[in-house]
Design an enzyme around this catalytic site. Sequence first.
Site, PDB file in Angstrom:
ATOM      1  CB  CYS A 158     -41.946 -22.648 -65.113  1.00 47.59           C
ATOM      2  SG  CYS A 158     -40.192 -22.563 -64.694  1.00 47.59           S
TER       3      CYS A 158
HETATM    4  N1  LIG Z   1     -38.320 -19.031 -69.452  1.00 49.01           N
HETATM    5  C1  LIG Z   1     -39.240 -19.585 -68.681  1.00 49.01           C
HETATM    6  O1  LIG Z   1     -39.605 -20.750 -68.845  1.00 49.01           O
HETATM    7  C2  LIG Z   1     -39.874 -18.804 -67.593  1.00 49.01           C
HETATM    8  C3  LIG Z   1     -39.413 -17.568 -67.217  1.00 49.01           C
HETATM    9  N2  LIG Z   1     -39.992 -16.899 -66.176  1.00 49.01           N
HETATM   10  C4  LIG Z   1     -39.478 -15.621 -65.703  1.00 49.01           C
HETATM   11  O2  LIG Z   1     -39.774 -14.616 -66.649  1.00 49.01           O
HETATM   12  C5  LIG Z   1     -38.734 -13.661 -66.669  1.00 49.01           C
HETATM   13  C6  LIG Z   1     -38.186 -13.607 -68.081  1.00 49.01           C
HETATM   14  O3  LIG Z   1     -37.693 -14.887 -68.411  1.00 49.01           O
HETATM   15  P1  LIG Z   1     -37.267 -15.279 -69.898  1.00 49.01           P
HETATM   16  O4  LIG Z   1     -38.310 -14.858 -70.855  1.00 49.01           O
HETATM   17  O5  LIG Z   1     -36.858 -16.682 -69.841  1.00 49.01           O
HETATM   18  O6  LIG Z   1     -35.964 -14.350 -70.056  1.00 49.01           O
HETATM   19  P2  LIG Z   1     -35.125 -13.926 -71.332  1.00 49.01           P
HETATM   20  O7  LIG Z   1     -33.706 -13.903 -70.878  1.00 49.01           O
HETATM   21  O8  LIG Z   1     -35.454 -14.765 -72.502  1.00 49.01           O
HETATM   22  O9  LIG Z   1     -35.612 -12.423 -71.584  1.00 49.01           O
HETATM   23  C7  LIG Z   1     -35.444 -11.399 -70.655  1.00 49.01           C
HETATM   24  C8  LIG Z   1     -35.935 -10.088 -71.248  1.00 49.01           C
HETATM   25  O10 LIG Z   1     -35.757  -9.047 -70.280  1.00 49.01           O
HETATM   26  C9  LIG Z   1     -35.075  -7.937 -70.882  1.00 49.01           C
HETATM   27  N3  LIG Z   1     -34.294  -7.249 -69.847  1.00 49.01           N
HETATM   28  C10 LIG Z   1     -33.257  -7.744 -69.130  1.00 49.01           C
HETATM   29  N4  LIG Z   1     -32.837  -6.834 -68.208  1.00 49.01           N
HETATM   30  C11 LIG Z   1     -33.612  -5.747 -68.367  1.00 49.01           C
HETATM   31  C12 LIG Z   1     -33.696  -4.485 -67.726  1.00 49.01           C
HETATM   32  N5  LIG Z   1     -32.868  -4.171 -66.710  1.00 49.01           N
HETATM   33  N6  LIG Z   1     -34.607  -3.583 -68.154  1.00 49.01           N
HETATM   34  C13 LIG Z   1     -35.450  -3.888 -69.161  1.00 49.01           C
HETATM   35  N7  LIG Z   1     -35.432  -5.080 -69.826  1.00 49.01           N
HETATM   36  C14 LIG Z   1     -34.536  -5.995 -69.422  1.00 49.01           C
HETATM   37  C15 LIG Z   1     -34.215  -8.590 -71.950  1.00 49.01           C
HETATM   38  O11 LIG Z   1     -33.867  -7.632 -72.913  1.00 49.01           O
HETATM   39  P3  LIG Z   1     -32.691  -7.925 -73.981  1.00 49.01           P
HETATM   40  O12 LIG Z   1     -33.203  -9.016 -74.855  1.00 49.01           O
HETATM   41  O13 LIG Z   1     -32.530  -6.616 -74.649  1.00 49.01           O
HETATM   42  O14 LIG Z   1     -31.494  -8.352 -73.176  1.00 49.01           O
HETATM   43  C16 LIG Z   1     -35.179  -9.646 -72.491  1.00 49.01           C
HETATM   44  O15 LIG Z   1     -36.076  -9.039 -73.403  1.00 49.01           O
HETATM   45  C17 LIG Z   1     -37.682 -14.121 -65.648  1.00 49.01           C
HETATM   46  O16 LIG Z   1     -37.882 -13.482 -64.427  1.00 49.01           O
HETATM   47  C18 LIG Z   1     -37.966 -15.598 -65.525  1.00 49.01           C
HETATM   48  O17 LIG Z   1     -37.568 -16.067 -64.265  1.00 49.01           O
HETATM   49  C19 LIG Z   1     -41.088 -17.401 -65.555  1.00 49.01           C
HETATM   50  C20 LIG Z   1     -41.578 -18.630 -65.868  1.00 49.01           C
HETATM   51  C21 LIG Z   1     -40.979 -19.448 -66.897  1.00 49.01           C
HETATM   52  C1  LIG Z   2     -34.217 -24.736 -67.253  1.00 44.72           C
HETATM   53  C2  LIG Z   2     -34.032 -23.576 -66.318  1.00 44.72           C
HETATM   54  O1  LIG Z   2     -32.949 -23.052 -66.173  1.00 44.72           O
HETATM   55  N1  LIG Z   2     -35.114 -23.173 -65.671  1.00 44.72           N
HETATM   56  C3  LIG Z   2     -35.114 -22.069 -64.747  1.00 44.72           C
HETATM   57  C4  LIG Z   2     -36.490 -21.889 -64.218  1.00 44.72           C
HETATM   58  C5  LIG Z   2     -37.377 -21.103 -65.129  1.00 44.72           C
HETATM   59  C6  LIG Z   2     -37.551 -19.693 -64.723  1.00 44.72           C
HETATM   60  O2  LIG Z   2     -37.279 -18.793 -65.457  1.00 44.72           O
HETATM   61  O3  LIG Z   2     -37.904 -19.501 -63.468  1.00 44.72           O
HETATM   62  P1  LIG Z   2     -39.178 -18.764 -62.914  1.00 44.72           P
HETATM   63  O4  LIG Z   2     -40.337 -19.626 -63.228  1.00 44.72           O
HETATM   64  O5  LIG Z   2     -38.870 -18.657 -61.470  1.00 44.72           O
HETATM   65  O6  LIG Z   2     -39.323 -17.415 -63.431  1.00 44.72           O
HETATM   66  C7  LIG Z   2     -34.205 -22.296 -63.562  1.00 44.72           C
HETATM   67  O7  LIG Z   2     -34.066 -23.411 -63.097  1.00 44.72           O
HETATM   68  O8  LIG Z   2     -33.722 -21.287 -63.026  1.00 44.72           O
END
Ligand SMILES: NC(=O)C1=CN([C@@H]2O[C@H](COP(=O)(O)OP(=O)(O)OC[C@H]3O[C@@H](n4cnc5c(N)ncnc54)[C@H](OP(=O)(O)O)[C@@H]3O)[C@@H](O)[C@H]2O)C=CC1
Ligand SMILES: CC(=O)N[C@@H](CCC(=O)OP(=O)(O)O)C(=O)O
Length: 342
Positions: A158
């Site tokens: 992000c």
């Molecule tokens: N949030 C953001 O702004 C951004 C996030 N990302 C990336 O996207 C990915 C997800 O982030 P985010 O949506 O914030 O995360 P969340 O913590 O909100 O959700 C993670 C999801 O992964 C599931 N999960 C965790 N471990 C396992 C596993 N071993 N096997 C199967 N399912 C699993 C969880 O299930 P359960 O709910 O059952 O625990 C949950 O549904 C991360 O890698 C993050 O770095 C990328 C860009 C931006």
């Molecule tokens: C506010 C906050 O905690 N932000 C996350 C970045 C968001 C994220 O999930 O990282 P990816 O885009 O690499 O998947 C962090 O700094 O680790």
Amino acid sequence: MSVEQQNIKIRSAVLGAAGYSGAELCALLCANPYFELSYAFASAGRSSEPFAQLYPRFQQQVDILVEPWTDERVETLDVQVAFLALPHEASEAIAPLLLAKGIAVVDLSGAFRLKQADLYPKYYGYAHQHPELLAQAVYSLMEWQTTPLGDLVSVPGCYPTACTLALLPLLKADLVTKDCIPVISATSGVSGAGRKASLSTSFCEVGLNAYGFFKHRHRPEIEQNLGRKVVFTPHLGNFKRGILATCVVTLKAGVSAEQVAAAFQHAYASKPLIRFTKNSPNVADVAGTPFCDLYWQQDGEQLVIMSAIDNLLKGAAAQAMQAANVRFGKPETAGLLAGANL
Ligand SMILES: NC(=O)C1=CN([C@@H]2O[C@H](COP(=O)(O)OP(=O)(O)OC[C@H]3O[C@@H](n4cnc5c(N)ncnc54)[C@H](OP(=O)(O)O)[C@@H]3O)[C@@H](O)[C@H]2O)C=CC1
Ligand SMILES: CC(=O)N[C@@H](CCC(=O)OP(=O)(O)O)C(=O)O
């Protein structure tokens, strides 16, 4: 005749559908006329549950059961593409299983973003178990992507999305001094930390603070994109979604305002998800949208570029959708912009 030619919907699965970015992706897939959301999974520890029970705001938009994921499910998964919205190490372990079954992978985690495996211990805290896949993975910053995406698509982080979109036009146009180290301060809303509860992201704890000085995992990703060192300082702000990045560079002597504007125009005039704003962008204007809003101010050789995105959309789910559209030969903004598919 190929599936695309028959206009049959592309069957897809979302792993991590109970998380913030996975949930947004489920909604985008359901709104996309070319894709079908065939399966949604959460972690193995959960029981099956209707998606709308987890996310009531998507009721009547996303009608699917969120099931617990176990690796055995890969044997019966009838899809062409799986989106992984999982913790990095889970993506790293599950992606090879899917690829071995001929399922394309669009990974939203950082598991396949860096080309150098030896950066993972330092910035991600673990040694990469599948370094051979780092060369295969195609990093999908679509505004700059020129090669075919292949079967392993790595969706940019992000913060790197916001920062790279702001800085790369200037570097490509060779307007920045050779020894300039761009200085980036970026603030993210709390959804950036995911849905799982933690003390540091709970409502009463979050104000505005910096974190991850010099060692945040997005630093090497931004440096890989720009081809130069940066100083990157992320901040956590007390709003739900959005990132505002402030990037400062030193321009070469004599670079004019027209040259700066031309660099951005050249890079993005034909890019549907980039908007140039008349005033400093506001996260409130990009939250809930797939856009990146860009704005800049110049004073002689000093240039400040502001970039705003929704971390869950242009920073994650919308960007993944954009890449998948292109990967499967569909219009780049299908399912992302009202009227874009007509
Ligand atoms: N949030 C953001 O702004 C951004 C996030 N990302 C990336 O996207 C990915 C997800 O982030 P985010 O949506 O914030 O995360 P969340 O913590 O909100 O959700 C993670 C999801 O992964 C599931 N999960 C965790 N471990 C396992 C596993 N071993 N096997 C199967 N399912 C699993 C969880 O299930 P359960 O709910 O059952 O625990 C949950 O549904 C991360 O890698 C993050 O770095 C990328 C860009 C931006
Ligand atoms: C506010 C906050 O905690 N932000 C996350 C970045 C968001 C994220 O999930 O990282 P990816 O885009 O690499 O998947 C962090 O700094 O680790």
